[in-house]
Design a protein around this motif. Sequence first.
Motif, PDB file in Angstrom:
ATOM      1  N   SER A   1       0.875  -1.177   0.000  1.00 38.23           N
ATOM      2  CA  SER A   1       0.000   0.000   0.000  1.00 38.23           C
ATOM      3  C   SER A   1       0.906   1.219   0.000  1.00 38.23           C
ATOM      4  CB  SER A   1      -0.915   0.007   1.226  1.00 38.23           C
ATOM      5  OG  SER A   1      -0.170   0.283   2.406  1.00 38.23           O
ATOM      6  N   THR A   2       0.333   2.402  -0.075  1.00 38.01           N
ATOM      7  CA  THR A   2       1.135   3.621  -0.109  1.00 38.01           C
ATOM      8  C   THR A   2       1.777   3.915   1.236  1.00 38.01           C
ATOM      9  OG1 THR A   2      -0.887   4.888   0.334  1.00 38.01           O
ATOM     10  CG2 THR A   2      -0.177   4.688  -1.970  1.00 38.01           C
ATOM     11  N   THR A   3       1.414   3.183   2.276  1.00 35.43           N
ATOM     12  CA  THR A   3       2.019   3.370   3.594  1.00 35.43           C
ATOM     13  C   THR A   3       2.796   2.150   4.049  1.00 35.43           C
ATOM     14  OG1 THR A   3      -0.026   2.630   4.676  1.00 35.43           O
ATOM     15  CG2 THR A   3       0.235   4.996   4.325  1.00 35.43           C
ATOM     16  N   CYS A   4       2.922   1.152   3.198  1.00 35.00           N
ATOM     17  CA  CYS A   4       3.611  -0.073   3.576  1.00 35.00           C
ATOM     18  C   CYS A   4       4.423  -0.605   2.402  1.00 35.00           C
ATOM     19  CB  CYS A   4       2.612  -1.146   4.051  1.00 35.00           C
ATOM     20  SG  CYS A   4       3.377  -2.723   4.477  1.00 35.00           S
ATOM     21  N   ILE A   5       5.747  -0.387   2.438  1.00 35.05           N
ATOM     22  CA  ILE A   5       6.628  -0.983   1.438  1.00 35.05           C
ATOM     23  C   ILE A   5       7.709  -1.773   2.173  1.00 35.05           C
ATOM     24  CG2 ILE A   5       6.166   0.852  -0.223  1.00 35.05           C
ATOM     25  CD1 ILE A   5       8.958   1.890   0.254  1.00 35.05           C
ATOM     26  N   GLU A   6       8.056  -2.925   1.634  1.00 34.95           N
ATOM     27  CA  GLU A   6       8.979  -3.833   2.302  1.00 34.95           C
ATOM     28  C   GLU A   6      10.128  -4.196   1.365  1.00 34.95           C
ATOM     29  OE1 GLU A   6       5.942  -6.189   5.299  1.00 34.95           O
ATOM     30  OE2 GLU A   6       6.122  -6.875   3.217  1.00 34.95           O
ATOM     31  N   LEU A   7      11.272  -4.518   1.954  1.00 33.58           N
ATOM     32  CA  LEU A   7      12.469  -4.858   1.195  1.00 33.58           C
ATOM     33  C   LEU A   7      12.784  -6.342   1.361  1.00 33.58           C
ATOM     34  CD1 LEU A   7      14.884  -3.829  -0.522  1.00 33.58           C
ATOM     35  CD2 LEU A   7      16.117  -3.489   1.632  1.00 33.58           C
ATOM     36  N   PHE A   8      12.947  -7.028   0.224  1.00 37.60           N
ATOM     37  CA  PHE A   8      13.219  -8.459   0.225  1.00 37.60           C
ATOM     38  C   PHE A   8      14.503  -8.757  -0.538  1.00 37.60           C
ATOM     39  CE2 PHE A   8       8.741  -8.311   1.143  1.00 37.60           C
ATOM     40  CZ  PHE A   8       8.505  -9.405   1.971  1.00 37.60           C
TER      41      PHE A   8
ATOM     42  N   LEU B   1      -0.226   7.150 -10.788  1.00 36.99           N
ATOM     43  CA  LEU B   1       0.949   6.482 -10.218  1.00 36.99           C
ATOM     44  C   LEU B   1       1.871   7.461  -9.498  1.00 36.99           C
ATOM     45  CD1 LEU B   1       2.028   3.951 -13.005  1.00 36.99           C
ATOM     46  CD2 LEU B   1       1.065   3.405 -10.765  1.00 36.99           C
ATOM     47  N   LEU B   2       1.852   8.729  -9.919  1.00 36.29           N
ATOM     48  CA  LEU B   2       2.805   9.705  -9.403  1.00 36.29           C
ATOM     49  C   LEU B   2       2.209  10.652  -8.374  1.00 36.29           C
ATOM     50  CD1 LEU B   2       4.573  10.638 -12.758  1.00 36.29           C
ATOM     51  CD2 LEU B   2       5.113   8.792 -11.166  1.00 36.29           C
ATOM     52  N   LEU B   3       0.903  10.807  -8.384  1.00 37.20           N
ATOM     53  CA  LEU B   3       0.254  11.690  -7.415  1.00 37.20           C
ATOM     54  C   LEU B   3      -0.324  10.877  -6.276  1.00 37.20           C
ATOM     55  CD1 LEU B   3      -1.557  14.161  -9.819  1.00 37.20           C
ATOM     56  CD2 LEU B   3       0.742  14.316  -8.849  1.00 37.20           C
ATOM     57  N   HIS B   4      -0.472  11.499  -5.131  1.00 37.83           N
ATOM     58  CA  HIS B   4      -0.899  10.779  -3.924  1.00 37.83           C
ATOM     59  C   HIS B   4      -2.285  10.165  -4.098  1.00 37.83           C
ATOM     60  CE1 HIS B   4      -1.022   9.709   0.280  1.00 37.83           C
ATOM     61  NE2 HIS B   4      -2.204  10.296   0.387  1.00 37.83           N
ATOM     62  N   GLY B   5      -2.391   8.884  -3.809  1.00 40.50           N
ATOM     63  CA  GLY B   5      -3.653   8.157  -3.915  1.00 40.50           C
ATOM     64  C   GLY B   5      -3.435   6.686  -3.606  1.00 40.50           C
ATOM     65  N   GLU B   6      -4.516   5.926  -3.566  1.00 40.98           N
ATOM     66  CA  GLU B   6      -4.414   4.519  -3.192  1.00 40.98           C
ATOM     67  C   GLU B   6      -3.605   3.701  -4.190  1.00 40.98           C
ATOM     68  OE1 GLU B   6      -8.211   2.811  -2.491  1.00 40.98           O
ATOM     69  OE2 GLU B   6      -8.741   4.171  -0.854  1.00 40.98           O
ATOM     70  N   GLN B   7      -3.542   4.133  -5.449  1.00 39.63           N
ATOM     71  CA  GLN B   7      -2.823   3.385  -6.468  1.00 39.63           C
ATOM     72  C   GLN B   7      -1.469   4.004  -6.825  1.00 39.63           C
ATOM     73  OE1 GLN B   7      -6.225   3.322  -9.376  1.00 39.63           O
ATOM     74  NE2 GLN B   7      -5.769   1.134  -9.428  1.00 39.63           N
ATOM     75  N   SER B   8      -1.046   4.996  -6.071  1.00 41.35           N
ATOM     76  CA  SER B   8       0.212   5.674  -6.397  1.00 41.35           C
ATOM     77  C   SER B   8       1.410   4.886  -5.875  1.00 41.35           C
ATOM     78  CB  SER B   8       0.222   7.080  -5.795  1.00 41.35           C
ATOM     79  OG  SER B   8       0.195   7.016  -4.382  1.00 41.35           O
ATOM     80  N   LEU B   9       2.569   5.189  -6.437  1.00 38.50           N
ATOM     81  CA  LEU B   9       3.819   4.582  -6.006  1.00 38.50           C
ATOM     82  C   LEU B   9       4.398   5.368  -4.836  1.00 38.50           C
ATOM     83  CD1 LEU B   9       5.375   3.901  -9.496  1.00 38.50           C
ATOM     84  CD2 LEU B   9       5.015   2.151  -7.751  1.00 38.50           C
ATOM     85  N   TYR B  10       4.833   4.655  -3.796  1.00 43.74           N
ATOM     86  CA  TYR B  10       5.419   5.319  -2.630  1.00 43.74           C
ATOM     87  C   TYR B  10       6.646   6.128  -3.044  1.00 43.74           C
ATOM     88  CZ  TYR B  10       7.649   5.945   1.923  1.00 43.74           C
ATOM     89  OH  TYR B  10       8.238   6.493   3.034  1.00 43.74           O
ATOM     90  N   GLU B  11       7.470   5.576  -3.949  1.00 46.06           N
ATOM     91  CA  GLU B  11       8.673   6.269  -4.412  1.00 46.06           C
ATOM     92  C   GLU B  11       8.412   7.145  -5.632  1.00 46.06           C
ATOM     93  OE1 GLU B  11      12.688   4.460  -3.552  1.00 46.06           O
ATOM     94  OE2 GLU B  11      11.624   2.726  -4.339  1.00 46.06           O
ATOM     95  N   SER B  12       7.155   7.361  -5.951  1.00 49.52           N
ATOM     96  CA  SER B  12       6.776   8.203  -7.076  1.00 49.52           C
ATOM     97  C   SER B  12       7.457   7.731  -8.360  1.00 49.52           C
ATOM     98  CB  SER B  12       7.089   9.664  -6.760  1.00 49.52           C
ATOM     99  OG  SER B  12       6.582  10.520  -7.766  1.00 49.52           O
ATOM    100  N   ILE B  13       8.206   8.604  -9.026  1.00 48.13           N
ATOM    101  CA  ILE B  13       8.740   8.262 -10.349  1.00 48.13           C
ATOM    102  C   ILE B  13      10.020   7.414 -10.294  1.00 48.13           C
ATOM    103  CG2 ILE B  13      10.228  10.272 -10.616  1.00 48.13           C
ATOM    104  CD1 ILE B  13       9.263  10.471 -13.508  1.00 48.13           C
ATOM    105  N   LEU B  14      10.617   7.212  -9.139  1.00 44.77           N
ATOM    106  CA  LEU B  14      11.900   6.509  -9.059  1.00 44.77           C
ATOM    107  C   LEU B  14      11.903   5.143  -9.757  1.00 44.77           C
ATOM    108  CD1 LEU B  14      13.361   7.260  -5.505  1.00 44.77           C
ATOM    109  CD2 LEU B  14      14.025   8.210  -7.704  1.00 44.77           C
ATOM    110  N   PRO B  15      10.902   4.270  -9.553  1.00 39.67           N
ATOM    111  CA  PRO B  15      10.928   2.969 -10.254  1.00 39.67           C
ATOM    112  C   PRO B  15      10.685   3.080 -11.753  1.00 39.67           C
ATOM    113  CG  PRO B  15       9.458   2.927  -8.347  1.00 39.67           C
ATOM    114  CD  PRO B  15       9.765   4.347  -8.628  1.00 39.67           C
ATOM    115  N   LEU B  16      10.316   4.280 -12.227  1.00 36.74           N
ATOM    116  CA  LEU B  16       9.955   4.470 -13.632  1.00 36.74           C
ATOM    117  C   LEU B  16      10.984   5.309 -14.392  1.00 36.74           C
ATOM    118  CD1 LEU B  16       6.176   5.315 -13.021  1.00 36.74           C
ATOM    119  CD2 LEU B  16       7.247   3.063 -13.232  1.00 36.74           C
ATOM    120  N   LEU B  17      12.082   5.655 -13.750  1.00 35.19           N
ATOM    121  CA  LEU B  17      13.101   6.456 -14.421  1.00 35.19           C
ATOM    122  C   LEU B  17      13.834   5.626 -15.478  1.00 35.19           C
ATOM    123  CD1 LEU B  17      14.731   8.399 -11.447  1.00 35.19           C
ATOM    124  CD2 LEU B  17      13.251   9.330 -13.239  1.00 35.19           C
TER     125      LEU B  17
END
Length: 356
Positions: A43-50, A265-281
């Motif tokens: 979710s936009t408030t929960c990202i985990e590193l594996f 994906l880039l603006l705040h919302g339930e479907q947005s990316l926590y890191e915004s554009i970083l994974p899409l650069l």
Amino acid sequence: MRFFYCLFYFLLLYAFIMNATNYIYPVASLNNGVIILYIYQQSTTCIELFEWNTITNTIEQILWSLFNPAGLQLLPNNVGFSFIDNGRLRVKLFHKRAPKAIDFDEPLFHINSLQWINEHMCYCSAQNNDRFSIFELYDNGVIKCLITEHDKDFMYPQKINTQIFYIERYKKEDSYFYYHIMQMDYPSKKMKMNDTSQATVVASFKNKPIIFLTMESEQKGFVLEHMDTIEDNSDVMLFYYHCIIKKDNVWQTKYLFSFEIPTYLLLHGEQSLYESILPLLPRIINNKIYFVDCSENKNYNLTPYYYDLTTEQRNKVIVPEQKGHYFVPMLCGKKMYCGGTKINSTEPLFICNNFN
């Protein structure tokens, strides 16, 4: 009554998690691609590193869930990694259980473009007071301001040997921001700090906003241009990718290609990316630039492409069919992997089949 309140809260939280879109994408690799570190955003408030071992196909969570890692960077010699957690810089060594928080002498905000020079020192752009400046940061909390001015922003630094390149932004009388790519000697003890009079203009983009400068060498780099304003009802955001190259001691700017990204994906919302554009650069790999684009998809799903710098042609990257997005591929050893919308699979990431 308390029971019904708790039940309502649980159902509300469950509905939010079920409606949130899950994403997954690689952020680093080790041992020639045997080990891949990847982000799983629930979710936009929960990202985990594996950590994924591609040989044994085993997966291990390597960072406690209470952290939200962004801007992950491997340390020199791959002894660990750094990340930004809710605005705070932390360092995690692989042989340690918990990350170390680095508390600085002065407050810094919006740390970006952080790069490690050695295991104890890095440089970055960050906001201090009302302006973005360029700093050296030390893991003992010491800060050294390298470049700053009271009426300009200095962002996205790139140190190449003894030179530093960066984006300069300032506002003119017409209220528009103006953008330059600048170059100067990397500040040292022999050089007066903040002496930007020694900087030279590499390229001027005038009032076209540019971000995420990437330098391959002292003679060649790339930069991303974005739209100046975004309409509230706009489905996509348009980006332009440019190359800057020095030939016969003269810098030239060349437009390469454009791509579109869904606005949500880039603006705040339930479907947005926590890191915004970083994974899409876009990523530059072996004379090709890998990127994602939704302009040819009626559902605005992102599809991976590469732009060949030799032929100046764009081609689609071959990936397994799935519903949802693909993110920008990353080279891990001798294979190319990309993330995107999370699906059920025996392997967490997708392999690109036409990489060579």
